[in-house]
Design an enzyme around this catalytic site. Structure first.
Site, PDB file in Angstrom:
ATOM      1  N   ARG A  59       0.820  -1.218   0.000  1.00 26.84           N
ATOM      2  CA  ARG A  59       0.000   0.000   0.000  1.00 26.84           C
ATOM      3  C   ARG A  59       0.845   1.255   0.000  1.00 26.84           C
ATOM      4  O   ARG A  59       0.385   2.324  -0.407  1.00 26.84           O
ATOM      5  CB  ARG A  59      -0.998  -0.036   1.157  1.00 26.84           C
ATOM      6  N   GLU A  96       6.182 -11.120  12.805  1.00 26.35           N
ATOM      7  CA  GLU A  96       5.603 -11.700  14.016  1.00 26.35           C
ATOM      8  C   GLU A  96       5.885 -13.197  14.105  1.00 26.35           C
ATOM      9  O   GLU A  96       6.173 -13.723  15.167  1.00 26.35           O
ATOM     10  CB  GLU A  96       4.096 -11.436  14.029  1.00 26.35           C
TER      11      GLU A  96
END
Length: 176
Positions: A59, A96
């Site tokens: 994005r 993560e």
């Protein structure tokens, strides 16, 4: 009067239970919201010399392209490994649940160029940190980093500021 945050949709439990996903596609889809976001992201840089805008996949490409257009400067993508066709340099970073690699063309930035780094969201700061390291390896001077959303509880802002980076975000959400 609407704010940028009013155009951002929250999707509960996506992509995992307990996550509040901040969806900027609704902001991008609205011409007034998108224009507002770009104008507000540009505001801190009025009058500053910027040679190129670097957008982080994916994005950040949408925002970075629009911002580069408004500034009449070049746009440079930082992409996931294997997506750029030319000679690249790469940087690993921690996610993560594992690691990833981003790349930039080795001739995309010249030493001394003033760079603005752009993405939609700042969470842990891993992608932005990797992008900053790539830009610095090419000799670029990062003027600032700009995001629509900051998730300060995840530590990205603190990480980038500890690297000496200026961080600008249009809005912030607490929690995940």
């Amino acid at each position: 009067m609407k704010t940028v945050q009013d155009y951002i949709r929250t999707i509960v439990d996506f992509p995992h239970e307990g996550i509040m996903f901040r969806d900027v596609t609704t902001l991008f889809a609205d011409p007034r919201g998108f224009r507002m976001a770009i104008d507000q992201m540009l505001h801190p840089y009025a009058g500053l010399q910027i040679d190129k805008v670097v957008g982080l996949e994916a994005r950040g490409f949408i925002l970075g392209g629009a911002i580069a257009h408004q500034l009449s400067v070049g746009f440079v993508p930082i992409r996931k490994k294997g997506k750029l066709p030319g000679t690249t340099i790469s940087q690993e970073y921690t996610l993560e649940y594992g690691e990833a690699i981003v790349e930039i063309h080795d001739d995309a930035i010249q030493a001394g160029e003033k760079i603005l780094v752009v993405d939609d969201l700042l969470a842990t700061g891993g992608t932005a940190e990797a992008g900053i390291k790539l830009i610095e390896r090419l000799g670029g001077e990062i003027i600032s980093t700009a995001f629509i959303i900051d998730l300060p509880d995840l530590g990205g802002r603190a990480k980038l500021e500890a690297m000496g980076m200026e961080v600008n975000a249009l809005c912030a959400y607490s929690g995940l």
